[in-house]
Structure formats: C-alpha cells, structure tokens
Design a protein around this motif. Sequence first.
Motif, PDB file in Angstrom:
ATOM      1  N   SER A  68      38.843 -19.000   2.718  1.00 28.32           N
ATOM      2  CA  SER A  68      38.306 -17.983   3.608  1.00 28.32           C
ATOM      3  C   SER A  68      38.506 -16.578   3.039  1.00 28.32           C
ATOM      4  O   SER A  68      39.573 -16.249   2.509  1.00 28.32           O
ATOM      5  CB  SER A  68      38.991 -18.067   4.980  1.00 28.32           C
ATOM      6  OG  SER A  68      38.625 -16.982   5.799  1.00 28.32           O
ATOM      7  N   THR A  69      37.493 -15.752   3.199  1.00 27.11           N
ATOM      8  CA  THR A  69      37.581 -14.358   2.768  1.00 27.11           C
ATOM      9  C   THR A  69      37.778 -13.406   3.944  1.00 27.11           C
ATOM     10  O   THR A  69      37.920 -12.191   3.737  1.00 27.11           O
ATOM     11  CB  THR A  69      36.297 -13.949   2.010  1.00 27.11           C
ATOM     12  OG1 THR A  69      35.171 -14.126   2.877  1.00 27.11           O
ATOM     13  CG2 THR A  69      36.123 -14.781   0.744  1.00 27.11           C
ATOM     14  N   VAL A  70      37.808 -13.947   5.166  1.00 23.97           N
ATOM     15  CA  VAL A  70      37.970 -13.099   6.349  1.00 23.97           C
ATOM     16  C   VAL A  70      39.309 -13.314   7.049  1.00 23.97           C
ATOM     17  O   VAL A  70      39.751 -12.449   7.811  1.00 23.97           O
ATOM     18  CB  VAL A  70      36.816 -13.332   7.359  1.00 23.97           C
ATOM     19  CG1 VAL A  70      35.489 -12.920   6.755  1.00 23.97           C
ATOM     20  CG2 VAL A  70      36.783 -14.784   7.844  1.00 23.97           C
ATOM     21  N   ARG A  71      39.956 -14.438   6.811  1.00 20.31           N
ATOM     22  CA  ARG A  71      41.261 -14.693   7.430  1.00 20.31           C
ATOM     23  C   ARG A  71      42.308 -13.753   6.821  1.00 20.31           C
ATOM     24  O   ARG A  71      42.430 -13.654   5.607  1.00 20.31           O
ATOM     25  CB  ARG A  71      41.667 -16.158   7.214  1.00 20.31           C
ATOM     26  CG  ARG A  71      42.928 -16.559   7.963  1.00 20.31           C
ATOM     27  CD  ARG A  71      43.288 -18.034   7.709  1.00 20.31           C
ATOM     28  NE  ARG A  71      43.489 -18.309   6.293  1.00 20.31           N
ATOM     29  CZ  ARG A  71      42.730 -19.143   5.578  1.00 20.31           C
ATOM     30  NH1 ARG A  71      41.708 -19.778   6.132  1.00 20.31           N
ATOM     31  NH2 ARG A  71      42.975 -19.329   4.293  1.00 20.31           N
ATOM     32  N   THR A  72      43.060 -13.061   7.661  1.00 23.60           N
ATOM     33  CA  THR A  72      44.054 -12.124   7.174  1.00 23.60           C
ATOM     34  C   THR A  72      45.333 -12.850   6.759  1.00 23.60           C
ATOM     35  O   THR A  72      45.546 -14.030   7.085  1.00 23.60           O
ATOM     36  CB  THR A  72      44.415 -11.091   8.243  1.00 23.60           C
ATOM     37  OG1 THR A  72      45.092 -11.767   9.321  1.00 23.60           O
ATOM     38  CG2 THR A  72      43.173 -10.390   8.774  1.00 23.60           C
ATOM     39  N   GLU A  73      46.204 -12.130   6.073  1.00 22.60           N
ATOM     40  CA  GLU A  73      47.495 -12.705   5.684  1.00 22.60           C
ATOM     41  C   GLU A  73      48.309 -13.095   6.914  1.00 22.60           C
ATOM     42  O   GLU A  73      48.959 -14.148   6.936  1.00 22.60           O
ATOM     43  CB  GLU A  73      48.263 -11.691   4.842  1.00 22.60           C
ATOM     44  CG  GLU A  73      49.586 -12.207   4.294  1.00 22.60           C
ATOM     45  CD  GLU A  73      50.275 -11.207   3.399  1.00 22.60           C
ATOM     46  OE1 GLU A  73      51.503 -11.324   3.212  1.00 22.60           O
ATOM     47  OE2 GLU A  73      49.589 -10.303   2.868  1.00 22.60           O
ATOM     48  N   GLN A  74      48.263 -12.277   7.951  1.00 21.23           N
ATOM     49  CA  GLN A  74      48.990 -12.587   9.180  1.00 21.23           C
ATOM     50  C   GLN A  74      48.424 -13.838   9.849  1.00 21.23           C
ATOM     51  O   GLN A  74      49.170 -14.679  10.364  1.00 21.23           O
ATOM     52  CB  GLN A  74      48.902 -11.391  10.141  1.00 21.23           C
ATOM     53  CG  GLN A  74      49.624 -11.577  11.467  1.00 21.23           C
ATOM     54  CD  GLN A  74      51.129 -11.475  11.341  1.00 21.23           C
ATOM     55  OE1 GLN A  74      51.647 -11.207  10.252  1.00 21.23           O
ATOM     56  NE2 GLN A  74      51.842 -11.694  12.429  1.00 21.23           N
ATOM     57  N   GLN A  75      47.117 -13.995   9.828  1.00 19.67           N
ATOM     58  CA  GLN A  75      46.505 -15.188  10.415  1.00 19.67           C
ATOM     59  C   GLN A  75      46.838 -16.437   9.608  1.00 19.67           C
ATOM     60  O   GLN A  75      47.063 -17.514  10.183  1.00 19.67           O
ATOM     61  CB  GLN A  75      44.994 -14.984  10.506  1.00 19.67           C
ATOM     62  CG  GLN A  75      44.589 -13.956  11.551  1.00 19.67           C
ATOM     63  CD  GLN A  75      43.131 -13.541  11.446  1.00 19.67           C
ATOM     64  OE1 GLN A  75      42.491 -13.697  10.393  1.00 19.67           O
ATOM     65  NE2 GLN A  75      42.578 -13.001  12.531  1.00 19.67           N
ATOM     66  N   THR A  76      46.888 -16.302   8.297  1.00 17.84           N
ATOM     67  CA  THR A  76      47.295 -17.440   7.456  1.00 17.84           C
ATOM     68  C   THR A  76      48.733 -17.823   7.754  1.00 17.84           C
ATOM     69  O   THR A  76      49.068 -19.013   7.831  1.00 17.84           O
ATOM     70  CB  THR A  76      47.136 -17.074   5.966  1.00 17.84           C
ATOM     71  OG1 THR A  76      45.770 -16.737   5.712  1.00 17.84           O
ATOM     72  CG2 THR A  76      47.538 -18.233   5.077  1.00 17.84           C
ATOM     73  N   TYR A  78      37.029 -18.716   9.451  1.00 21.53           N
ATOM     74  CA  TYR A  78      38.459 -18.401   9.483  1.00 21.53           C
ATOM     75  C   TYR A  78      39.360 -19.569   9.067  1.00 21.53           C
ATOM     76  O   TYR A  78      40.516 -19.355   8.703  1.00 21.53           O
ATOM     77  CB  TYR A  78      38.864 -17.948  10.883  1.00 21.53           C
ATOM     78  CG  TYR A  78      38.394 -16.561  11.212  1.00 21.53           C
ATOM     79  CD1 TYR A  78      39.173 -15.455  10.924  1.00 21.53           C
ATOM     80  CD2 TYR A  78      37.152 -16.357  11.812  1.00 21.53           C
ATOM     81  CE1 TYR A  78      38.741 -14.171  11.224  1.00 21.53           C
ATOM     82  CE2 TYR A  78      36.701 -15.082  12.113  1.00 21.53           C
ATOM     83  CZ  TYR A  78      37.499 -13.994  11.810  1.00 21.53           C
ATOM     84  OH  TYR A  78      37.057 -12.726  12.099  1.00 21.53           O
TER      85      TYR A  78
END
Length: 408
Positions: free
Chosen positions: A226-234, A221
């Motif tokens: 990262s390919t699993v981190r979402t836009e909201q998490q970024t 993450y």
Amino acid sequence: MSRTPARLPVRLPAALALAAVGALALPSGAATAAEEPVDVAVEWYDVTADTVAAAGASTQVTNNRTWAIGWTAAARALRGDGRAEFQEAALAGAVHEALSALAPARATELDAALAETLDRVPDGPAEDAGLAAGRAEARALLAEREGDGLDPASVNVTFPVPQPAPGVWQPTPPAFGPALQAGTRNARPFLLSDGDQYRLAPPPAVDSARHRADLAEVAAYGSADSTVRTEQQTETAAFWYGSSLTLYTEPLRVALSRSTEDLGERAELVALFHVALVDTAIATSDSKYAYLAWRPVTALRAAGDADWTPLHVTPSHPDYPSGHGTYSGAAEGVLTALVGARTAPFELTSPTAPGVTRTYTTWRQLSRENIDARVFSGIHTRTADEAGVRLGRTVAAHTLRAAERLFG
C-alpha cells in the motif's frame, strides 16, 4: 454485581501512619513500613494467565472456557461465606482445582501457588470450609461442562469447501488451508439459549455499493505494498494481529487490580468476562458459517487483481463477522458495565508489535483500533469488523442480564 466504576485503592504509607502516633522514636534498623498485603484475586489471575500461556489449548475459545470454569466456580463458592479466611481459601481452591483438571502439566506450579496462598490464610474451620467449597464448586462445574463441544477437536471439525461463487468463502493464500473453527457454532453456550440466538443480518450483497466501498478501502489500505497506509496505521495492524485472548489479558488485569469491590464481585468480573467471550465465540462461528462471506483477498483477485496480497496472512475462516471485532466488543461491553467506561491510563504491549507500547484510558479505544486494524491488515472488510463489535456487545449485554443464572 455493583456497577460502580473502579477506583485506584488509596493506602496511607505505613511510615506516615506511625509518625502520627509518635513512632519516629523507633530504634535504628526497626521496620518503618508494613509489608504490602497480597491481593489474592490478582495473585490467582496471574496464576491462571501463566497456566494458560504455558499449557493452554491450541484453540482460543478453549482457553476462554478454562478461565470461565475456574473463575465461575470461584464466584459461586465466594457467595457461601463472608469470612476473609473462607473467601481467600475458596477462590484459591476453586481456581486451583479447575486448572489442575484442565492443565495437568502444570500440577507442580499450581500446587506451589496454592500452598503459598494457604500459608498466608490463618488456619481454622473457615479456611478448611473455604478450600472445600472452592474445590467442590470447581468439580461440579467441570462435570456440568463435560462434552460441551469446546475442546480443540470439536472446535475444528472438518468443513467441506463450498462451491466457488461470487461472495462465497474459499480457502485463502498462501496456504489455502481448510476452514477453521467451524465446529464452535455447535458448542453448548454458558448463557445463550443457542449459538444462533443473536445471528447477524446478512452481509451486504456483492453487487451493493457498500460492498464495493469496503473492498476499495481494503484494496488501498490493506495491501502489502500500500502507498496510502501510514506508518501509524501499519503499526496498528501489527499491534492487533495476534491472539485476542493474549491482548486482552492485561486490560482485564488492570480492571481487576483497580477494582475496590469485594472479592466475590471481583471474581464475578473475571468469570463474566470469559463466559461472555465463550458465548461470543459460539455466536461468531454461527454467523460466519451461516453466511460464508468471502475474504477480501478472494474478492479482489476475483475482480481482476490476481496478484493482490494483504499486509498480513488471512485467517482460514469466513469474513463476516470479524472474530477480533466480536472479542473486542464483548470485552468492552463487560468492562464498561462492571468497572465503568473510563479508567486511569494503562499501558499495553503486543507480541506481534515488538517494542511498541500504547496507552489507553477507555475500553472503547481498543474496539476502535481493532476495527481499523483488520482493514489495515487487509484481512477483513470494515463491515465485518463493525458487525463483529456489535455482536460482541450484544452477547456481553445478554451475559450480564443472565448473570444471576450463572452464579445463583
């Protein structure tokens, strides 16, 4: 200090009050609404924030110290006399005196702010006594804190790089700079007996399942690609990447402006917040440099992923505990105890996430986001974040228990 949750002040509009006594017959052009009174606590909160932003120190804990000195002096002075003229002059005099000594480059702006406040306070013995009391308390506290080891040079003393070994902190890319804030652990706290009073238990061993799980989470993450981190998490990572002092200035202002306590208790709120944060920074540095835990980027590269890169640049000091975590935990602890766990919705922006506005109703939401953010940034393990929040809450609780020692 009262533990009553803050409430939004309710004011009857002046025009409605006048109507109730037949004032609708006022001639055309006459005033129909009273001028909103100036809240001297918020006024000098903003003066302090502007001063620190414009002429603050290069180290965050030094700036928390500036807040702590000015507002502790004000809170002490306000215990001396309950007259309104005394109280307003004392608060302004204390904060002005402290800031003038600690940020002399802002003398013109500070003098103008003091003159503006005093112009509203009725002249007389109460105003004169309040101004003198505030100044005297500030000078006394400045002398008391002289040489406390919280100046930038003492905070950032030279720290020798330890020999490389599994789990041991090493300088991190891209700059591979020296360790920072190592000297904070030797500073003199306001209310802790010593920096190691609440030293954390050691972090998980490098061969433990917990440490492996921590690194696996950050690897997935917190990676730049990262390919699993979402836009909201970024977005969360970017929002909380900057200075904790900057990000928590608005939440504390919200709490102060919504409080219905008297001026003395509101000054104590600001003072206790920043005293807790100074002592938390000292405790944080103690645990960081006691354990010298390596950062995720070091651990992941040592494990064989030589090109692994975090989303954000890793700060140059050990992983455990997270300083953002300790700051948020202490802030949450003070605000929850003194104004309640919940508040009406308030908006918050971040200089490291331009254009993003987030809305909060509890102080704990900020702590939870800080925990996640440092993982999504790739710069801390979740264990370091969670331990940091616990340490901050612990120091905040100690600060509140010892409050009378600070003000008495």
